[in-house]
Enzyme design. Structure first.
Site, PDB file in Angstrom:
ATOM      1  N   GLY A  47       0.825  -1.200   0.000  1.00 39.89           N
ATOM      2  CA  GLY A  47       0.000   0.000   0.000  1.00 39.89           C
ATOM      3  C   GLY A  47       0.856   1.245   0.000  1.00 39.89           C
ATOM      4  N   GLY A  48       0.208   2.373   0.213  1.00 42.36           N
ATOM      5  CA  GLY A  48       0.914   3.639   0.230  1.00 42.36           C
ATOM      6  C   GLY A  48       1.865   3.734   1.408  1.00 42.36           C
ATOM      7  N   THR A  51       4.587  -2.238   3.193  1.00 40.47           N
ATOM      8  CA  THR A  51       4.399  -3.574   2.644  1.00 40.47           C
ATOM      9  C   THR A  51       4.068  -4.504   3.817  1.00 40.47           C
ATOM     10  OG1 THR A  51       6.034  -3.149   0.918  1.00 40.47           O
ATOM     11  CG2 THR A  51       5.429  -5.441   1.293  1.00 40.47           C
ATOM     12  N   ASP A 155      -9.832   6.774   5.626  1.00 39.63           N
ATOM     13  CA  ASP A 155      -9.407   6.140   4.371  1.00 39.63           C
ATOM     14  C   ASP A 155     -10.039   4.757   4.238  1.00 39.63           C
ATOM     15  OD1 ASP A 155      -8.115   6.087   1.969  1.00 39.63           O
ATOM     16  OD2 ASP A 155      -6.170   5.497   2.767  1.00 39.63           O
TER      17      ASP A 155
END
Length: 314
Positions: A47-48, A51, A155
């Site tokens: 992801g942003g 890991t 999010d």
């Protein structure tokens, strides 16, 4: 370790109010061994800024979150994940076990998970999709009402949901999460996230509250309803916005053609009456959550109740 430990302790003292779960400490070598030196075959999710690896640590399967973001935001990602998940006691939130503070960016250790969002995009039965939606709604409701101050996740999307071996969904990655400050109704800051997933008032003002999480959750419901990611839904209808897609999906339901767009299993060759009712209710709930006006959106506790009723009747 001293620097990271100092930062973490200060943040925990300010936010946890003495109610955090015990956090175990692990060494660099333990985590390298657990992941076979972070072998690519052990990657669960990327992801942003992080890991997530699968590992075997002290006779148990675990998930190990390694960060790669540096610069001014480096503390925010790992700190938020430790500070918030150390307070969580909910079956649908990924449980933090411990961390390693010996590296420049601390490495976090969570409970074991098996799958990354796969049930979202596999042909599951509608009742299974309703169950996933209900359980994630319960987790978000817990964030909003289970603490002295509401926590906004900020999010909510399918890439931040993992599944254990029994397909129980787990909300994870609290990198952007925040407490709403005492005496305030919103969190204020720079707008972050994918624009199509964000509430319109947040895009305009930068103010984020619980109703913005509800809007995010509405997008999640659309993805669960169809078994497709939002950009794939919009691409299917060509030049379609998030709001105009409602009428198009309604046409497919009314004409018993929903199988043409949805990656979803139904009993028999098409929609039975019960499935059609649940699809209709699911769609209506999704678009109520996606209302332009935050006043027209339900609270997450009401969303969770409606999904519970759908699940019980399915």
């Amino acid at each position: 370790m001293l620097e990271n430990g100092k930062v973490l302790l200060e943040k925990l003292i300010v936010t946890c109010n003495g109610k955090s779960n015990p956090i175990r400490g692990f060494s660099i070598e333990e985590l390298k061994t657990a992941t076979n030196n972070y072998a690519q075959k052990n990657i669960i999710s990327i992801g942003g800024g992080y890991t997530l690896f699968r590992g075997f640590l002290q006779n148990r399967q675990v998930s190990i979150m390694k960060f790669r973001v540096r610069g001014p935001s480096k503390h925010c990602l790992w700190l938020n994940n430790v500070v918030f998940t150390s307070q969580m006691r909910h079956k649908n939130i990924l449980k933090l076990i411990g961390c390693c503070l010996e590296t420049q960016l601390p490495i976090l250790v969570f409970e074991d998970v098996k799958y990354r969002t796969s049930p979202f995009f596999e042909p599951l039965l509608l009742r299974h999709r309703i169950k996933i939606a209900m359980e994630i709604a319960n987790a978000v409701t817990y964030l909003h009402i289970g603490f002295s101050r509401p926590i906004v996740f900020r999010d909510i999307n399918s890439s931040h949901i993992l599944f254990d071996e029994d397909y129980v969904p787990k909300l994870f990655n609290f990198s952007l999460s925040e407490f709403i400050p005492e005496g305030e109704t919103h969190v204020r800051g720079i707008v972050v996230g994918t624009s199509a997933h964000l509430a319109p008032e947040y895009l305009y003002t930068g103010d984020f509250n619980e109703k913005c999480d509800v809007y995010n959750f509405g997008v999640l419901l659309l993805e669960l309803l169809t078994g497709k990611r939002l950009h794939d839904i919009l691409a299917h209808f060509e030049f379609c916005s998030v709001h105009s897609v409602k009428d198009r999906l309604q046409e497919y339901i009314d004409n018993n053609r929903f199988n043409e767009i949805a990656n979803c299993k139904f009993a028999g060759d098409g929609l039975c009456h019960g499935n059609e009712q649940h699809l209709q209710a699911f769609l209506e709930l999704a678009f109520t959550c996606l209302s332009d006006s935050e006043e027209d959106r339900p609270n997450m506790i009401d969303v969770a109740k409606q999904l519970r009723q759908m699940h019980q009747s399915s």
